[in-house]
Design a protein around this motif. Structure first.
Motif, mmCIF file in Angstrom:
data_model
loop_
_atom_site.group_PDB
_atom_site.id
_atom_site.type_symbol
_atom_site.label_atom_id
_atom_site.label_comp_id
_atom_site.label_asym_id
_atom_site.label_seq_id
_atom_site.Cartn_x
_atom_site.Cartn_y
_atom_site.Cartn_z
ATOM 1 N N VAL A 1 35.865 41.750 72.405
ATOM 2 C CA VAL A 1 37.087 41.911 71.623
ATOM 3 C C VAL A 1 36.740 42.384 70.217
ATOM 4 O O VAL A 1 35.785 41.891 69.597
ATOM 5 C CB VAL A 1 37.859 40.575 71.531
ATOM 6 C CG1 VAL A 1 39.170 40.762 70.766
ATOM 7 C CG2 VAL A 1 38.133 40.017 72.921
ATOM 8 N N TYR A 2 37.535 43.336 69.719
ATOM 9 C CA TYR A 2 37.320 43.905 68.392
ATOM 10 C C TYR A 2 38.640 43.889 67.609
ATOM 11 O O TYR A 2 39.718 44.015 68.188
ATOM 12 C CB TYR A 2 36.848 45.362 68.477
ATOM 13 C CG TYR A 2 35.699 45.599 69.419
ATOM 14 C CD1 TYR A 2 34.384 45.673 68.954
ATOM 15 C CD2 TYR A 2 35.924 45.776 70.780
ATOM 16 C CE1 TYR A 2 33.335 45.906 69.824
ATOM 17 C CE2 TYR A 2 34.879 46.010 71.657
ATOM 18 C CZ TYR A 2 33.589 46.074 71.177
ATOM 19 O OH TYR A 2 32.557 46.303 72.044
ATOM 20 N N ARG A 3 38.519 43.768 66.295
ATOM 21 C CA ARG A 3 39.683 43.890 65.419
ATOM 22 C C ARG A 3 39.789 45.343 64.965
ATOM 23 O O ARG A 3 38.787 45.979 64.605
ATOM 24 C CB ARG A 3 39.528 42.969 64.207
ATOM 25 C CG ARG A 3 40.590 43.141 63.119
ATOM 26 C CD ARG A 3 41.877 42.485 63.467
ATOM 27 N NE ARG A 3 42.902 42.770 62.447
ATOM 28 C CZ ARG A 3 43.983 42.039 62.262
ATOM 29 N NH1 ARG A 3 44.196 40.955 63.008
ATOM 30 N NH2 ARG A 3 44.874 42.359 61.332
ATOM 31 N N TYR B 1 44.178 44.259 68.296
ATOM 32 C CA TYR B 1 42.946 43.802 68.918
ATOM 33 C C TYR B 1 42.630 44.726 70.084
ATOM 34 O O TYR B 1 43.469 44.936 70.959
ATOM 35 C CB TYR B 1 43.052 42.344 69.379
ATOM 36 C CG TYR B 1 42.921 41.387 68.220
ATOM 37 C CD1 TYR B 1 41.655 41.077 67.699
ATOM 38 C CD2 TYR B 1 44.033 40.829 67.623
ATOM 39 C CE1 TYR B 1 41.521 40.228 66.619
ATOM 40 C CE2 TYR B 1 43.911 39.971 66.533
ATOM 41 C CZ TYR B 1 42.647 39.682 66.035
ATOM 42 O OH TYR B 1 42.503 38.840 64.954
ATOM 43 N N LYS C 1 40.240 45.388 73.239
ATOM 44 C CA LYS C 1 39.338 44.726 74.187
ATOM 45 C C LYS C 1 38.768 45.786 75.127
ATOM 46 O O LYS C 1 39.510 46.569 75.706
ATOM 47 C CB LYS C 1 40.083 43.641 74.962
ATOM 48 C CG LYS C 1 40.666 42.565 74.051
ATOM 49 C CD LYS C 1 41.001 41.294 74.796
ATOM 50 C CE LYS C 1 42.240 41.416 75.626
ATOM 51 N NZ LYS C 1 42.671 40.104 76.199
ATOM 52 N N ALA D 1 48.242 42.707 66.924
ATOM 53 C CA ALA D 1 47.789 41.415 66.400
ATOM 54 C C ALA D 1 48.996 40.569 66.005
ATOM 55 O O ALA D 1 49.964 41.086 65.437
ATOM 56 C CB ALA D 1 46.881 41.630 65.189
#
Length: 257
Positions: free
Chosen positions: A47-49, A63, A65, A124
């Motif tokens: 998972v990345y922001r 987010y 993924k 988000a």
């Protein structure tokens, strides 16, 4: 294989503005992961922001993924499919059922060089906090705020169960809540394990038992208030007592397992 999905409207235009409206662009985007990769299914999932500015200079959080050979298997998919494919279908189903949940902005999957890859981009919930964080400061909350939060969460779970579905992983960290000016709004995340409630009340009890077992802070009276709101009852009666007994038995069986 599912068709690529990119949301219309403002979110889609924002992705296009940053040239991120394709699987390849999102897959190759360099980002820092927010946690360690999940490698429990033989592949990996991370998972990345992602924060993007619109043409007015306002920032929008997402987010992203991504996963590679991180598969779930079922009777219909004996050779496996990316877990994000299942979660994406659940997100779309929640939207159709009008159950408040996270919103999908993009989904795509590919078979590349023997790998099954998938990505899922969601908005988000920056204005919300997970229930487990609310519980950490539970003792500092006003009585009316606690009551409002309990009722909002009870109505959310009730709405889901009314559709004939169960979350099947109903932990406090998967319920996000926003409290503003005495009003609460709750949404569900992590919908990968959502399924039809084939066993009816038994499955609904299982969801409620999971939530009760994983939330230690609310008092017994507050838990009763939650159940009465869920059952749309003003006071304890024989039916409510029956639910309490079934939930308690389920909790004890899980504790003994």
């Amino acid at each position: 294989m599912s068709k690529d999905f990119f949301a219309p409207g403002d979110s889609g235009r924002l992705l296009a503005r940053h040239r991120l409206n394709s699987f390849e662009a999102l897959w190759n985007l360099k980002l820092d992961a927010v946690d360690a990769p999940n490698t429990t299914r033989g592949g990996w999932s991370t998972v990345y922001r992602l924060d993007l500015e619109d043409d007015q200079g306002r920032s929008h959080g997402f987010y992203l993924k991504r996963q590679d050979n991180h598969l779930t298997r079922s009777v219909l998919k004996p050779f496996g499919e990316p877990t994000f494919a299942r979660e994406y279908r659940a997100i779309q189903a929640y939207a159709r059922y009008q159950v408040p949940a996270l919103k999908a902005v993009a989904f795509a999957e590919r078979r590349q060089a023997g790998h099954k890859r998938a990505l899922l981009l969601t908005c988000a919930l920056d204005d919300f906090d997970p229930l487990d964080q609310w519980l950490e400061k539970w003792d500092t909350l006003a009585y009316t705020d606690k009551k409002t939060l309990i009722q909002a969460i009870a109505m959310l779970v009730k709405r889901l169960h009314q559709t004939g579905n169960v979350h099947n992983c109903l932990y406090a960290k998967h319920i996000f809540v926003k409290l503003r000016h005495g009003q609460a709004e709750a949404r569900l995340i992590d919908l990968e394990k959502t399924r039809r409630s084939w066993l009816g009340k038994h499955d609904r009890v299982s969801d409620l038992a999971t939530l009760n077992r994983r939330t230690q802070k609310p008092s017994r009276a507050q838990r009763l208030s939650f159940l009465l709101s869920y059952l749309d009852k003003r006071k304890l009666d024989d039916e409510a007592r029956g639910w309490i007994m079934k939930i308690d038995r389920r909790i004890k069986r899980k504790a003994a397992a």
